[in-house]
Design an enzyme around this catalytic site. Sequence first.
Site, PDB file in Angstrom:
ATOM      1  CE1 TYR A   6      12.836  15.517  10.199  1.00  0.00           C
ATOM      2  CE2 TYR A   6      10.639  14.685   9.693  1.00  0.00           C
ATOM      3  CZ  TYR A   6      11.469  15.720  10.110  1.00  0.00           C
ATOM      4  OH  TYR A   6      10.939  16.932  10.471  1.00  0.00           O
ATOM      5  CD  GLN A  26      15.036  22.889   8.779  1.00  0.00           C
ATOM      6  OE1 GLN A  26      14.548  22.962   7.662  1.00  0.00           O
ATOM      7  NE2 GLN A  26      14.419  23.325   9.868  1.00  0.00           N
ATOM      8  CG  ASN A  52       6.291  18.296   6.244  1.00  0.00           C
ATOM      9  OD1 ASN A  52       7.220  18.034   5.485  1.00  0.00           O
ATOM     10  ND2 ASN A  52       6.344  19.305   7.096  1.00  0.00           N
ATOM     11  CB  THR A  91      -1.170   8.714   6.132  1.00  0.00           C
ATOM     12  OG1 THR A  91      -1.401   7.335   6.402  1.00  0.00           O
ATOM     13  CG2 THR A  91      -2.254   9.551   6.760  1.00  0.00           C
ATOM     14  CD  GLN A 133      -4.112   6.050   9.438  1.00  0.00           C
ATOM     15  OE1 GLN A 133      -3.989   5.901  10.650  1.00  0.00           O
ATOM     16  NE2 GLN A 133      -3.089   6.369   8.674  1.00  0.00           N
ATOM     17  CG  HIS A 148      -1.878  10.651   9.922  1.00  0.00           C
ATOM     18  ND1 HIS A 148      -0.627  10.677  10.493  1.00  0.00           N
ATOM     19  CD2 HIS A 148      -2.370   9.419  10.199  1.00  0.00           C
ATOM     20  CE1 HIS A 148      -0.364   9.524  11.077  1.00  0.00           C
ATOM     21  NE2 HIS A 148      -1.411   8.731  10.919  1.00  0.00           N
ATOM     22  CD  GLU A 150       0.500   5.021   4.443  1.00  0.00           C
ATOM     23  OE1 GLU A 150       1.498   5.056   5.184  1.00  0.00           O
ATOM     24  OE2 GLU A 150      -0.272   5.991   4.284  1.00  0.00           O
ATOM     25  CG  HIS A 151      -2.605   2.540   6.404  1.00  0.00           C
ATOM     26  ND1 HIS A 151      -2.354   3.891   6.207  1.00  0.00           N
ATOM     27  CD2 HIS A 151      -1.608   2.074   7.199  1.00  0.00           C
ATOM     28  CE1 HIS A 151      -1.263   4.226   6.861  1.00  0.00           C
ATOM     29  NE2 HIS A 151      -0.780   3.147   7.469  1.00  0.00           N
ATOM     30  CG  ASP A 179      -0.482   4.223  11.839  1.00  0.00           C
ATOM     31  OD1 ASP A 179       0.083   3.700  10.867  1.00  0.00           O
ATOM     32  OD2 ASP A 179      -1.306   5.153  11.726  1.00  0.00           O
ATOM     33  CD  GLU A 200      25.819  -8.006 -26.178  1.00  0.00           C
ATOM     34  OE1 GLU A 200      26.637  -7.355 -25.486  1.00  0.00           O
ATOM     35  OE2 GLU A 200      24.845  -8.609 -25.693  1.00  0.00           O
ATOM     36  CG  HIS A 216      32.922  -6.478 -22.846  1.00  0.00           C
ATOM     37  ND1 HIS A 216      33.200  -5.154 -23.036  1.00  0.00           N
ATOM     38  CD2 HIS A 216      32.040  -6.546 -21.810  1.00  0.00           C
ATOM     39  CE1 HIS A 216      32.507  -4.436 -22.155  1.00  0.00           C
ATOM     40  NE2 HIS A 216      31.801  -5.259 -21.395  1.00  0.00           N
TER      41      HIS A 216
END
Length: 437
Positions: free
Chosen positions: A121, A182, A205, A228, A250, A253, A318-319, A352, A406, A411
């Site tokens: 995406y 979608q 988003n 972000t 940042q 964003h 994140e950063h 980035d 067990e 087994h």
Amino acid sequence: MATFLKEGKTDSEIQASDSKVKQIVADILAQVEKAGDAAVRELSSKFDNWSPDSFRLSDEQIEKTVASVPPSVINDIKFAQEQIKNFAQKQRASVHDIEVETLPGVFLGHKNIPVNSAGCYIPGGTYAMVASAHMSILTAKVAGVKRVIACTPPMRGEIPAATVAAMHLAGADEIYILGGIQAMAAMALGTDSIEPVDMLVGPGNSYVAEAKRQLYGRVGIDLFAGPTEVLVIADESSDAEIVACDLLGQAEHGPTSPAALITTSRKLADETVLEIERQLQTLPTAAIAGRAWEDYGTIILVENEAEAVMEADKLAYEHVEVLTKDPDYFLKNMTNYGALFLGPETNVAYGDKVIGTNHTLPTKKAAKYTGGLWVGKFLKNCTYQRCTPEASARVGEYASRLCEIEGFMAHKEQADLRVKRYGNREKNARIHEEKAV
């Protein structure tokens, strides 16, 4: 002890907003699963005012779109992709298949197998996120993914030419002008016109991020992502202009993007607040960045570097930019972060867009348990084993007893059958050797 000079919204306030997003996403995913292409078309028309004859671009459309992009832009895209590809190839080369003999006759190994298909995406909307094409499509191709498809939304009713050029140059096998929930649903669940993929990657988003969360399990994903985040760690050796610039860089964003400063200098903290106010007077994206700073900005005053590390690891952002006298101290001691930017010579914008590391990174404290997108995310580490008959009989004796402990008696039968079959073979071989002597 750390002192909070400024705090953003609380976790409870953020969660209240998230709950509304969850229900919207769930409803749309169900709609696409039920009605397929018809639902996708209806949703695209509703949210993006976009309903072409085909959401997939033909070869001719791609060629025409790429040709419309100025040569200088194409050159810049190629330069960025070369950096990302170079680093991704080095990462791929660091991942090895192995086979070892752990006991006489027991061979264990693993192979790193690329997923067969991935859906990338590429966000649009407010900004044309050209760089996301490099980060996802190119990385998947370097990993060895056979089929890589990509979706990006229209921009103001038009095909985003530079983004499509980047998608094509990165090696996308199918390109769709389709956005939002979608797009994620179509790639993951499939429709009559879109074959489903095995994995979804890429930023987006809050609705796109929530769609990935709800689709996880039916498909793989790179990571759970939110707005972000940027953290700047600075001491008295830094200056307010660069700190403010990098925080706002940042924050633009989106209005929910957290930006934080951890500093040992009260003077720098105060100067940064004033500098942010000054820069917002002329910043073209001040409406977004200013709101993000007001609602989600944080300033933490600490006593020393050790306390800075402790507070930074709690945030797990994140950063993380390190603007101190000794940036390597944080490289050696920090454990929770998506990506580090060491020294004033580099910055988040480099990461980035162009420098080569991947910009799809963990948010919302996910850095406590995962890193960002890289070739390894597209690889399945799959083990295998094989034994000689003699080794099977030896291991089988241990397996039989352990299974019985067990209570797994079926087994146990698997192990006993091998001991019976191959143990006698080993015994007969010894007898034959003794007779020959």
